[in-house]
Design a protein around this motif. Sequence first.
Motif, PDB file in Angstrom:
ATOM      1  N   UNK A   1     -35.412  64.893  34.716  1.00  0.00           N
ATOM      2  CA  UNK A   1     -34.359  63.930  35.083  1.00  0.00           C
ATOM      3  C   UNK A   1     -34.190  62.878  33.990  1.00  0.00           C
ATOM      4  N   UNK A   2     -35.292  62.430  33.403  1.00  0.00           N
ATOM      5  CA  UNK A   2     -35.220  61.461  32.302  1.00  0.00           C
ATOM      6  C   UNK A   2     -34.490  62.060  31.104  1.00  0.00           C
ATOM      7  N   UNK A   3     -34.870  63.280  30.724  1.00  0.00           N
ATOM      8  CA  UNK A   3     -34.280  63.913  29.541  1.00  0.00           C
ATOM      9  C   UNK A   3     -32.779  64.075  29.711  1.00  0.00           C
ATOM     10  N   UNK A   4     -32.365  64.589  30.853  1.00  0.00           N
ATOM     11  CA  UNK A   4     -30.939  64.850  31.064  1.00  0.00           C
ATOM     12  C   UNK A   4     -30.142  63.556  31.196  1.00  0.00           C
ATOM     13  N   UNK A   5     -30.712  62.537  31.825  1.00  0.00           N
ATOM     14  CA  UNK A   5     -30.004  61.258  31.942  1.00  0.00           C
ATOM     15  C   UNK A   5     -29.801  60.606  30.576  1.00  0.00           C
TER      16      UNK A   5
END
Length: 302
Positions: free
Chosen positions: A193-197
């Motif tokens: 979720x961090x990477x994609x955000x």
Amino acid sequence: MFNYGVDDGTGVVNCCCWKPKGRDKPAAVNPDSSFREFVTDKIQTHQMQQLTCMELGDIIHVRGRLNRYRNRVEVSASYFRKVEDQSCKAEIYRMEELPNMYQNVYDRPFVLPSIVTSQLRLESEESESGVQREADLVDRLCIYLRSQLGDPSNGFQNFFLRELETIEAVMDIASCPCLEYKQDSVGGKAPIRQIRNIIKQSVDRLDREGIVIRSGNEKEMFQVAQESLTSWLEKTILKILRADCQLPKYEKGCHYLHVMDRLHNLNPFQNISAQAVKLALDRLEEQSEVISTTFKHFIPFS
């Protein structure tokens, strides 16, 4: 510059009204400056002519930024004009407004907004732990993507968001330890979720800057705004304005959102964002191809 002491009913504050550059020179269109700069200079010159004929007791409308000069607060004015108020309506309205302002604002203790306290807390944690914030990682990734997308030799013409997850340098930045996602990390690895955000926020910022444009085929696909694509977009917008401004409904100009809706009916620009349209209109205005009748409405120059 001119300095005026303005009394708003709570005290007197100094207002610094700067002269526009070259005000004493004859007004002429500089071919190296944009049409907007010329109009802005004319407006500022008119404001200065109003200020020079002011007298003690006149009512002035000032908007600007608060600055501190020699340990005193002053307003650095970006807009100013003399208010013609022969019946004193503006002054009476202000006097009626002051009791409410004291009750709801001036007499209340100052409390920082929650978003500011949250940001200060994150900055404090960042300085103590050395772990970066999400905004810092987005800034780093934007710098890297700008350098890659701006180089034609890299072969970046269009890409999907998920394709960026296959690039090692992108993943190295997006998967760094992050304060906002430290509770979601497992085994020291960054959550997906961090990477994609972070990737999405970075590409969205590039979209707002006009470096990439959403492709008409897929919502998650982007095209690099090369000179040919940018020129095509500007020519299409000009064509729309010239056609629609002939109609009585749009004789005073087309709203930029109307232009965006019309572009959405064309295959290459089906998913173009409002920011990209506004940026293209600003470029056209700088080239004197269009004129803004308001901040949001535009008409073709000819």
